[in-house]
Motif scaffolding. Structure first.
Motif, PDB file in Angstrom:
ATOM      1  N   TYR A 152     -57.178 -11.580  27.178  1.00 20.51           N
ATOM      2  CA  TYR A 152     -57.358 -12.663  27.961  1.00 20.51           C
ATOM      3  C   TYR A 152     -57.302 -14.035  26.894  1.00 20.51           C
ATOM      4  CZ  TYR A 152     -62.194 -13.735  27.191  1.00 20.51           C
ATOM      5  OH  TYR A 152     -63.477 -13.956  26.469  1.00 20.51           O
ATOM      6  N   TYR A 153     -57.602 -15.116  27.332  1.00 21.26           N
ATOM      7  CA  TYR A 153     -57.257 -16.217  26.505  1.00 21.26           C
ATOM      8  C   TYR A 153     -58.261 -16.249  25.398  1.00 21.26           C
ATOM      9  CZ  TYR A 153     -60.976 -18.238  29.594  1.00 21.26           C
ATOM     10  OH  TYR A 153     -61.844 -18.312  30.385  1.00 21.26           O
ATOM     11  N   GLY A 154     -59.656 -15.664  25.572  1.00 20.62           N
ATOM     12  CA  GLY A 154     -60.779 -15.617  24.645  1.00 20.62           C
ATOM     13  C   GLY A 154     -60.539 -14.342  23.619  1.00 20.62           C
ATOM     14  N   GLN A 155     -59.751 -13.253  23.904  1.00 19.40           N
ATOM     15  CA  GLN A 155     -59.649 -12.255  23.294  1.00 19.40           C
ATOM     16  C   GLN A 155     -58.102 -11.865  23.497  1.00 19.40           C
ATOM     17  OE1 GLN A 155     -62.314  -8.954  22.851  1.00 19.40           O
ATOM     18  NE2 GLN A 155     -60.554  -7.390  23.481  1.00 19.40           N
ATOM     19  N   LEU A 156     -57.316 -12.214  22.584  1.00 21.00           N
ATOM     20  CA  LEU A 156     -55.653 -12.136  22.826  1.00 21.00           C
ATOM     21  C   LEU A 156     -55.105 -10.534  22.536  1.00 21.00           C
ATOM     22  CD1 LEU A 156     -54.750 -15.528  21.185  1.00 21.00           C
ATOM     23  CD2 LEU A 156     -54.647 -14.860  23.519  1.00 21.00           C
ATOM     24  N   SER A 157     -55.978  -9.764  21.982  1.00 24.00           N
ATOM     25  CA  SER A 157     -55.546  -8.330  21.924  1.00 24.00           C
ATOM     26  C   SER A 157     -56.604  -7.383  22.367  1.00 24.00           C
ATOM     27  CB  SER A 157     -55.491  -8.116  20.400  1.00 24.00           C
ATOM     28  OG  SER A 157     -55.289  -6.705  20.214  1.00 24.00           O
ATOM     29  N   SER A 158     -56.325  -6.410  23.016  1.00 20.05           N
ATOM     30  CA  SER A 158     -56.967  -5.265  23.345  1.00 20.05           C
ATOM     31  C   SER A 158     -57.303  -4.414  22.219  1.00 20.05           C
ATOM     32  CB  SER A 158     -56.108  -4.228  24.353  1.00 20.05           C
ATOM     33  OG  SER A 158     -55.362  -3.405  23.667  1.00 20.05           O
ATOM     34  N   LYS A 159     -58.803  -3.853  22.179  1.00 20.41           N
ATOM     35  CA  LYS A 159     -59.161  -3.444  20.992  1.00 20.41           C
ATOM     36  C   LYS A 159     -58.243  -2.205  20.115  1.00 20.41           C
ATOM     37  CE  LYS A 159     -62.488   0.135  22.832  1.00 20.41           C
ATOM     38  NZ  LYS A 159     -62.167  -0.281  24.205  1.00 20.41           N
ATOM     39  N   ASP A 160     -57.560  -1.553  20.987  1.00 20.36           N
ATOM     40  CA  ASP A 160     -56.527  -0.590  20.306  1.00 20.36           C
ATOM     41  C   ASP A 160     -55.241  -1.448  19.909  1.00 20.36           C
ATOM     42  OD1 ASP A 160     -54.650  -0.384  22.956  1.00 20.36           O
ATOM     43  OD2 ASP A 160     -56.398  -0.132  23.677  1.00 20.36           O
ATOM     44  N   GLY A 161     -54.986  -2.525  20.113  1.00 23.14           N
ATOM     45  CA  GLY A 161     -53.849  -3.247  19.993  1.00 23.14           C
ATOM     46  C   GLY A 161     -52.515  -3.117  20.644  1.00 23.14           C
ATOM     47  N   SER A 162     -52.900  -2.084  21.871  1.00 17.16           N
ATOM     48  CA  SER A 162     -51.700  -2.067  22.777  1.00 17.16           C
ATOM     49  C   SER A 162     -51.126  -3.113  23.385  1.00 17.16           C
ATOM     50  CB  SER A 162     -51.908  -0.363  23.385  1.00 17.16           C
ATOM     51  OG  SER A 162     -53.030  -0.899  24.250  1.00 17.16           O
ATOM     52  N   VAL A 163     -52.169  -3.993  23.831  1.00 16.96           N
ATOM     53  CA  VAL A 163     -51.819  -5.113  24.614  1.00 16.96           C
ATOM     54  C   VAL A 163     -52.118  -6.325  24.215  1.00 16.96           C
ATOM     55  CG1 VAL A 163     -52.485  -6.184  26.808  1.00 16.96           C
ATOM     56  CG2 VAL A 163     -52.492  -3.506  26.760  1.00 16.96           C
ATOM     57  N   ARG A 164     -51.160  -7.423  24.130  1.00 14.62           N
ATOM     58  CA  ARG A 164     -51.271  -8.662  23.302  1.00 14.62           C
ATOM     59  C   ARG A 164     -50.876  -9.791  24.331  1.00 14.62           C
ATOM     60  NH1 ARG A 164     -53.534 -11.005  19.830  1.00 14.62           N
ATOM     61  NH2 ARG A 164     -51.660 -12.283  19.715  1.00 14.62           N
ATOM     62  N   HIS A 165     -51.946 -10.764  24.559  1.00 19.96           N
ATOM     63  CA  HIS A 165     -51.982 -11.728  25.238  1.00 19.96           C
ATOM     64  C   HIS A 165     -51.213 -12.954  24.229  1.00 19.96           C
ATOM     65  CE1 HIS A 165     -52.776 -15.423  27.617  1.00 19.96           C
ATOM     66  NE2 HIS A 165     -53.328 -14.487  28.869  1.00 19.96           N
ATOM     67  N   GLN A 166     -50.183 -13.748  24.622  1.00 16.76           N
ATOM     68  CA  GLN A 166     -49.441 -14.547  23.749  1.00 16.76           C
ATOM     69  C   GLN A 166     -50.284 -16.008  23.866  1.00 16.76           C
ATOM     70  OE1 GLN A 166     -45.365 -14.050  24.938  1.00 16.76           O
ATOM     71  NE2 GLN A 166     -45.307 -13.112  22.955  1.00 16.76           N
ATOM     72  N   GLY A 167     -51.415 -16.242  24.562  1.00 13.53           N
ATOM     73  CA  GLY A 167     -51.968 -17.517  24.505  1.00 13.53           C
ATOM     74  C   GLY A 167     -52.064 -18.312  25.805  1.00 13.53           C
TER      75      GLY A 167
END
Length: 442
Positions: A317-332
């Motif tokens: 989400y906007y406060g954590q732009l990546s899941s901890k495994d790096g598979s999901v990325r929020h672009q801002g």
């Protein structure tokens, strides 16, 4: 006068030659990773550091003793395949961490030394490495985004995750910091300056330190409080009446999904999709006043919650732009929703999602409490990340009297991934309030 960036914010670069420098009290090195849209270098030549100070369009400039070097970037010399330039700060003492000293500040200047942007990287604790900034392409132009993604896995692990070959493999796999997470998302902090925009494109970052949400007590979700109202019962009956069949993707045109419909994430020839983008968009309604039409100031936020069976396991989400495994990325984060196209984009690398994750629920929440009655043209669309072709789209018919919306879910079904259009409203102003209410969509 320079603009101050907050984490996740971005701003345009109007000059071709820029310099990235850092200010910090501890001895550190500055390096750069030149990556494609998939977040990987093309070869080791795309890694600029003290032993390889020159790369395509990027040069590491030495500094005075005790100071970190700077990165000189000629944007028009960067190859077209390079989508992002990530500036990395690494402490000289690998046993130390950023929490022991004042937060570092990353600075972007023009070639004459005029400061364009500053970003004070708050919130670092156990990390010894941080991806500070990234320069990235957007619609034929370059922009800068404040990343601030800490990394506790060691320098070799960081560059390996970006596709760089190292001479010696680390003796042990990178250990993620097991710091306890809060029970809810922290409220977002207001950026110091509102002029920079949000929503930067980018691909998967290496896993950030930290853990996800702990499962709710009892291993599941609590039932909704109180008996259902007549409005809720009517909504449930309406949901039951919606089509829930499955449709197939077409190579000729995007599939238009109806509420409840599903689609298997395979191309028309049967090839499984591996890298997809979920674009979410909306427009604020205009209200008429004495002095003409006025756009309602609505702050909507897209998020994705990753579930292991019935329990929330990770998120972006906007406060954590990546899941901890790096598979999901929020672009801002996009603060207004104005303009055409996707307002927020979430990248999903299906090949990297851990085996225990069974569902991803994509939601939109209204931070200021506006309801979706004040939103029009809300949609979510599935895009093939390999060629940016739109595959499927779900458009909401009209606004609802809710402050949050479950737009779609992506879930495992045997050996396949499927997407289902949800279009269900509920009340939540941020993802932390939404999570306990998402069990009914699993």
């Amino acid at each position: 006068m320079s603009a101050t960036l907050a984490k996740g914010q971005n701003g345009p670069l109007a000059t071709n030659d820029v310099v990235i420098s850092v200010q910090l009290s501890a001895p550190a090195d500055l390096s750069a990773l030149l990556v494609t849209e998939r977040g990987k270098v093309r070869s080791d030549a795309d890694f600029v550091f003290f032993n390889q100070p020159s790369g395509p369009g990027v040069n590491l400039q030495p500094a005075q003793a005790g100071q970190a070097a700077s990165l000189a970037v000629s944007l028009n010399a960067v190859p077209a395949e390079i989508d992002q330039i990530r500036a990395v700060i690494t402490l000289d003492d690998a046993s130390s961490n950023f929490g022991r000293s004042a937060p570092p500040t990353a600075v972007v200047s023009d070639s004459s030394g005029n400061r364009l942007y500053e970003y004070r990287i708050e919130g670092l604790e156990t990390e010894s490495i941080v991806i500070a900034l990234e320069l990235y392409r957007r619609q034929g132009a370059w922009k800068v985004r404040a990343v601030g993604q800490g990394y506790a896995g060691g320098f070799a692990a960081l560059v390996t995750d970006h596709g760089v070959t190292v001479d010696e493999a680390p003796a042990a796999p990178p250990q993620q910091t097991q710091a306890a997470q809060p029970a809810h998302y922290p409220p977002p902090t207001a950026p110091a300056q509102q002029s920079p925009q949000f929503a930067a494109p980018g691909s998967s970052y290496p896993p950030p330190s930290g853990t996800g949400y702990a499962p709710p007590p009892g291993g599941g979700y609590p039932p909704p409080p109180g008996p259902a109202t007549a409005q809720q019962q009517g909504a449930a009956q309406q949901q039951a009446a919606q089509p829930t069949g499955e449709v197939s993707l077409s190579k000729d045109r995007p599939v238009s999904l109806q509420k409840g419909q599903r689609v298997t994430l395979r191309k028309e020839g049967g090839q499984a999709l591996t890298f997809v983008k979920m674009g979410l968009g909306w427009d604020p309604v205009q209200s008429r006043g004495m002095f003409g039409n006025r756009t309602v100031d609505i702050d909507l936020d897209a998020s994705v919650i990753m579930f292991a069976d019935g329990n929330p396991a990770d998120y972006a989400y906007y406060g954590q732009l990546s899941s901890k495994d790096g598979s999901v990325r929020h672009q801002g984060d996009n603060l207004t929703g104005e303009g055409e196209g996707d307002d927020e984009v979430i990248l999903v690398d299906l090949t990297r999602i851990p085996a225990h994750i069974t569902s991803l629920v994509f939601i939109v929440t209204s931070y200021k409490g506006h309801t979706f009655e004040q939103v029009r043209n809300a949609f979510c669309r599935l895009v093939d990340g390999s060629n940016n072709a739109e595959l499927a789209r779900y458009t909401m018919a009209g606004g609802m009297a809710f402050t949050a919306m479950a737009m779609a879910k992506v879930f495992r079904a045997g050996g396949d991934w499927k997407m289902q259009a949800l279009g269900e409203g509920f009340h939540a102003k941020h993802p932390g309030e939404a999570i306990p209410q998402l069990g009914r969509f699993l």
